[in-house]
Motif scaffolding. Structure first.
Motif, PDB file in Angstrom:
ATOM      1  N   ASN A   1       9.495  -3.399  -1.942  1.00  0.00           N
ATOM      2  CA  ASN A   1      10.003  -4.367  -2.918  1.00  0.00           C
ATOM      3  C   ASN A   1       9.438  -5.765  -2.692  1.00  0.00           C
ATOM      4  O   ASN A   1       9.407  -6.583  -3.619  1.00  0.00           O
ATOM      5  N   SER A   2       9.013  -6.056  -1.471  1.00  0.00           N
ATOM      6  CA  SER A   2       8.409  -7.354  -1.193  1.00  0.00           C
ATOM      7  C   SER A   2       6.904  -7.346  -1.447  1.00  0.00           C
ATOM      8  O   SER A   2       6.239  -8.355  -1.199  1.00  0.00           O
ATOM      9  N   MET A   3       6.379  -6.227  -1.968  1.00  0.00           N
ATOM     10  CA  MET A   3       4.934  -6.073  -2.168  1.00  0.00           C
ATOM     11  C   MET A   3       4.187  -6.435  -0.878  1.00  0.00           C
ATOM     12  O   MET A   3       3.297  -7.269  -0.834  1.00  0.00           O
TER      13      MET A   3
ATOM     14  N   SER B   1      12.042  -8.968  -8.003  1.00  0.00           N
ATOM     15  CA  SER B   1      11.027  -8.473  -7.068  1.00  0.00           C
ATOM     16  C   SER B   1      10.987  -6.951  -7.096  1.00  0.00           C
ATOM     17  O   SER B   1      11.946  -6.289  -6.699  1.00  0.00           O
ATOM     18  N   LYS B   2       9.878  -6.434  -7.564  1.00  0.00           N
ATOM     19  CA  LYS B   2       9.725  -4.984  -7.677  1.00  0.00           C
ATOM     20  C   LYS B   2       8.336  -4.566  -7.219  1.00  0.00           C
ATOM     21  O   LYS B   2       7.444  -5.392  -7.057  1.00  0.00           O
ATOM     22  N   LEU B   3       8.193  -3.273  -7.026  1.00  0.00           N
ATOM     23  CA  LEU B   3       6.926  -2.692  -6.616  1.00  0.00           C
ATOM     24  C   LEU B   3       6.037  -2.496  -7.835  1.00  0.00           C
ATOM     25  O   LEU B   3       6.428  -1.839  -8.801  1.00  0.00           O
ATOM     26  N   LYS B   4       4.863  -3.089  -7.806  1.00  0.00           N
ATOM     27  CA  LYS B   4       3.887  -2.936  -8.883  1.00  0.00           C
ATOM     28  C   LYS B   4       2.652  -2.252  -8.330  1.00  0.00           C
ATOM     29  O   LYS B   4       2.026  -2.739  -7.378  1.00  0.00           O
ATOM     30  N   LEU B   5       2.310  -1.098  -8.904  1.00  0.00           N
ATOM     31  CA  LEU B   5       1.191  -0.303  -8.413  1.00  0.00           C
ATOM     32  C   LEU B   5      -0.012  -0.434  -9.327  1.00  0.00           C
ATOM     33  O   LEU B   5       0.117  -0.689 -10.526  1.00  0.00           O
ATOM     34  N   VAL B   6      -1.189  -0.261  -8.741  1.00  0.00           N
ATOM     35  CA  VAL B   6      -2.426  -0.274  -9.521  1.00  0.00           C
ATOM     36  C   VAL B   6      -3.315   0.886  -9.081  1.00  0.00           C
ATOM     37  O   VAL B   6      -3.232   1.349  -7.942  1.00  0.00           O
ATOM     38  N   PHE B   7      -4.127   1.374 -10.011  1.00  0.00           N
ATOM     39  CA  PHE B   7      -5.186   2.310  -9.685  1.00  0.00           C
ATOM     40  C   PHE B   7      -6.507   1.550  -9.749  1.00  0.00           C
ATOM     41  O   PHE B   7      -6.682   0.660 -10.590  1.00  0.00           O
ATOM     42  N   ASN B   8      -7.437   1.913  -8.914  1.00  0.00           N
ATOM     43  CA  ASN B   8      -8.736   1.252  -8.944  1.00  0.00           C
ATOM     44  C   ASN B   8      -9.841   2.275  -8.682  1.00  0.00           C
ATOM     45  O   ASN B   8     -10.061   2.680  -7.556  1.00  0.00           O
TER      46      ASN B   8
ATOM     47  N   LYS C   1      -5.990  10.462  -5.454  1.00  0.00           N
ATOM     48  CA  LYS C   1      -5.507   9.457  -6.398  1.00  0.00           C
ATOM     49  C   LYS C   1      -4.401   8.610  -5.778  1.00  0.00           C
ATOM     50  O   LYS C   1      -4.350   7.404  -5.950  1.00  0.00           O
ATOM     51  N   PHE C   2      -3.499   9.243  -5.022  1.00  0.00           N
ATOM     52  CA  PHE C   2      -2.439   8.473  -4.400  1.00  0.00           C
ATOM     53  C   PHE C   2      -2.993   7.565  -3.303  1.00  0.00           C
ATOM     54  O   PHE C   2      -2.498   6.457  -3.105  1.00  0.00           O
ATOM     55  N   SER C   3      -4.044   8.008  -2.608  1.00  0.00           N
ATOM     56  CA  SER C   3      -4.671   7.145  -1.615  1.00  0.00           C
ATOM     57  C   SER C   3      -5.265   5.917  -2.288  1.00  0.00           C
ATOM     58  O   SER C   3      -5.156   4.797  -1.796  1.00  0.00           O
ATOM     59  N   THR C   4      -5.884   6.136  -3.423  1.00  0.00           N
ATOM     60  CA  THR C   4      -6.462   5.025  -4.168  1.00  0.00           C
ATOM     61  C   THR C   4      -5.368   4.088  -4.652  1.00  0.00           C
ATOM     62  O   THR C   4      -5.502   2.865  -4.623  1.00  0.00           O
ATOM     63  N   LEU C   5      -4.257   4.669  -5.085  1.00  0.00           N
ATOM     64  CA  LEU C   5      -3.140   3.870  -5.574  1.00  0.00           C
ATOM     65  C   LEU C   5      -2.611   2.967  -4.472  1.00  0.00           C
ATOM     66  O   LEU C   5      -2.382   1.768  -4.672  1.00  0.00           O
ATOM     67  N   MET C   6      -2.402   3.499  -3.282  1.00  0.00           N
ATOM     68  CA  MET C   6      -1.872   2.701  -2.199  1.00  0.00           C
ATOM     69  C   MET C   6      -2.878   1.655  -1.750  1.00  0.00           C
ATOM     70  O   MET C   6      -2.507   0.538  -1.376  1.00  0.00           O
ATOM     71  N   ALA C   7      -4.172   2.001  -1.797  1.00  0.00           N
ATOM     72  CA  ALA C   7      -5.191   1.009  -1.465  1.00  0.00           C
ATOM     73  C   ALA C   7      -5.129  -0.150  -2.448  1.00  0.00           C
ATOM     74  O   ALA C   7      -5.283  -1.313  -2.087  1.00  0.00           O
ATOM     75  N   GLY C   8      -4.869   0.187  -3.720  1.00  0.00           N
ATOM     76  CA  GLY C   8      -4.731  -0.843  -4.734  1.00  0.00           C
ATOM     77  C   GLY C   8      -3.549  -1.749  -4.454  1.00  0.00           C
ATOM     78  O   GLY C   8      -3.604  -2.961  -4.668  1.00  0.00           O
ATOM     79  N   LEU C   9      -2.454  -1.167  -3.960  1.00  0.00           N
ATOM     80  CA  LEU C   9      -1.280  -1.961  -3.603  1.00  0.00           C
ATOM     81  C   LEU C   9      -1.625  -2.939  -2.485  1.00  0.00           C
ATOM     82  O   LEU C   9      -1.277  -4.111  -2.529  1.00  0.00           O
TER      83      LEU C   9
ATOM     84  N   ASN D   1       4.805   0.704 -15.418  1.00  0.00           N
ATOM     85  CA  ASN D   1       6.136   0.243 -15.040  1.00  0.00           C
ATOM     86  C   ASN D   1       6.142  -0.405 -13.665  1.00  0.00           C
ATOM     87  O   ASN D   1       5.233  -0.199 -12.857  1.00  0.00           O
ATOM     88  N   SER D   2       7.174  -1.190 -13.403  1.00  0.00           N
ATOM     89  CA  SER D   2       7.450  -1.690 -12.061  1.00  0.00           C
ATOM     90  C   SER D   2       8.616  -0.886 -11.494  1.00  0.00           C
ATOM     91  O   SER D   2       9.440  -0.354 -12.243  1.00  0.00           O
ATOM     92  N   TYR D   3       8.696  -0.797 -10.168  1.00  0.00           N
ATOM     93  CA  TYR D   3       9.691   0.065  -9.541  1.00  0.00           C
ATOM     94  C   TYR D   3      10.475  -0.695  -8.470  1.00  0.00           C
ATOM     95  O   TYR D   3       9.968  -1.635  -7.856  1.00  0.00           O
ATOM     96  N   LYS D   4      11.712  -0.278  -8.262  1.00  0.00           N
ATOM     97  CA  LYS D   4      12.583  -0.868  -7.258  1.00  0.00           C
ATOM     98  C   LYS D   4      12.895   0.182  -6.200  1.00  0.00           C
ATOM     99  O   LYS D   4      13.432   1.262  -6.532  1.00  0.00           O
ATOM    100  N   GLY D   5      12.514  -0.081  -4.949  1.00  0.00           N
ATOM    101  CA  GLY D   5      12.823   0.850  -3.869  1.00  0.00           C
ATOM    102  C   GLY D   5      14.289   0.790  -3.505  1.00  0.00           C
ATOM    103  O   GLY D   5      14.864  -0.289  -3.364  1.00  0.00           O
ATOM    104  N   LEU D   6      14.928   1.934  -3.370  1.00  0.00           N
ATOM    105  CA  LEU D   6      16.349   2.018  -3.039  1.00  0.00           C
ATOM    106  C   LEU D   6      16.561   2.772  -1.742  1.00  0.00           C
ATOM    107  O   LEU D   6      15.744   3.612  -1.357  1.00  0.00           O
ATOM    108  N   ILE D   7      17.663   2.490  -1.053  1.00  0.00           N
ATOM    109  CA  ILE D   7      18.007   3.171   0.189  1.00  0.00           C
ATOM    110  C   ILE D   7      19.061   4.234  -0.125  1.00  0.00           C
ATOM    111  O   ILE D   7      20.120   3.913  -0.650  1.00  0.00           O
TER     112      ILE D   7
END
Length: 285
Positions: free
Chosen positions: A243-245, A256-263, A4-12, A278-284
């Motif tokens: 954050n730059s998608m 500017s936030k990270l927006k993920l999708v499942f496909n 599922k996470f592989s699919t999620l990242m592919a969607g990104l 939700n949208s997410y903000k990557g932090l250091i």
């Protein structure tokens, strides 16, 4: 879960557009874009799909690749980068989308679009350094010929975008890891544009464009810059990459936030999918 996470990242990856306008809004360096910590193994790659790096030395030897870097006046330079040096290149600036176009029986022309900047690998003929008109022409490359331009963006390079995958391919027109070749482009009846270096190949070398007459002998005074396509090694994305998608929006902007999708997305579930809701903000940290 892994699937599922592989699919999620592919969607990104699929959800991000690849375009010049978006990439140009991103600051040239923020400090948390992905970089390599060690020299990755380089493997010559087929250019017919995906992204490549352009290696300028023997595979796996020292990690020298071509990178497009910001320069003064809002311009860009094509720079040789040893990707594990103290001046580490952001990986996004070393990635290229290659478009190969078959031109009748003449072979192929190539266009290279830089992923990090959105700019094409191109130069303007009026800014290129001109070789002398002597019988044995020579030239001294200068900063005038180093700015990336938009006039010449189609180049003659490898005989084919397909790599040799078996010994039986040798008699056909495939390229191999021995095929280090430079870019050239004929731009008038008797003139050619080529790329070179004013000194020996080294980390930080800036590539210059020069032009010469086809009626004369090959110009001297420039070190040829030659390369071939290699597969980018896997890398861990930084906060700014997310954050730059993947380099299509300014990661410093608050919106500017990270927006993920499942496909496909989760169905038949009584709970919301928090990854897509939700949208997410990557932090250091």
């Amino acid at each position: 879960m892994n699937k599922k996470f592989s699919t999620l990242m592919a969607g990104l990856l699929l959800a991000t557009a690849f375009g010049t306008a978006s990439a140009q809004s991103i600051p040239s360096s923020l400090g948390n874009f992905a970089k390599y910590a060690t020299v990755p193994a380089e493997e010559v790659i087929d250019m017919e799909k995906g992204y490549v790096q352009l290696a300028v030395a023997t595979p796996g030897s020292d990690g020298k690749v071509l990178s497009m870097e910001a320069a003064a006046g809002g311009k860009y330079n094509l720079v040789v980068k040893t990707i594990t040096s103290t001046t580490k290149a952001e990986i996004r600036n070393t990635l290229w989308k290659v478009v190969a176009t078959e031109v009748g029986i003449s072979g192929y022309t190539y266009q290279f679009q830089n992923v990090g900047t959105g700019e094409f690998l191109g130069f303007n003929t009026d800014e290129a350094v001109k070789a002398t008109d002597a019988t044995a022409p020579s030239l001294t490359l200068t900063a005038a010929g180093t700015a990336v331009g938009s006039e010449i963006v189609s180049w003659t390079w490898q005989a084919t975008p397909a790599k040799e995958i078996a010994a039986s391919d040798a008699a056909q027109t495939y390229f191999t890891n021995a095929d280090l070749k430079g870019l050239t482009a004929v731009f008038s009846k008797d003139s050619t544009l080529a790329l070179g270096l004013s000194a020996a190949l080294a980390d930080g070398s800036v590539v210059s464009a020069y032009k010469y007459s086809n009626k004369k002998a090959a110009a001297t005074g420039a070190t040829a810059i030659t390369f071939y396509p290699v597969a980018p090694a896997a890398f861990i994305l930084g906060a700014d990459d997310l954050n730059s998608m993947l380099w299509t929006q300014n990661p410093q902007a608050e919106s500017s936030k990270l927006k993920l999708v499942f496909n496909p997305d989760v169905t038949g579930n009584s709970y919301d999918n928090l990854f897509t809701k939700n949208s997410y903000k990557g932090l250091i940290r």
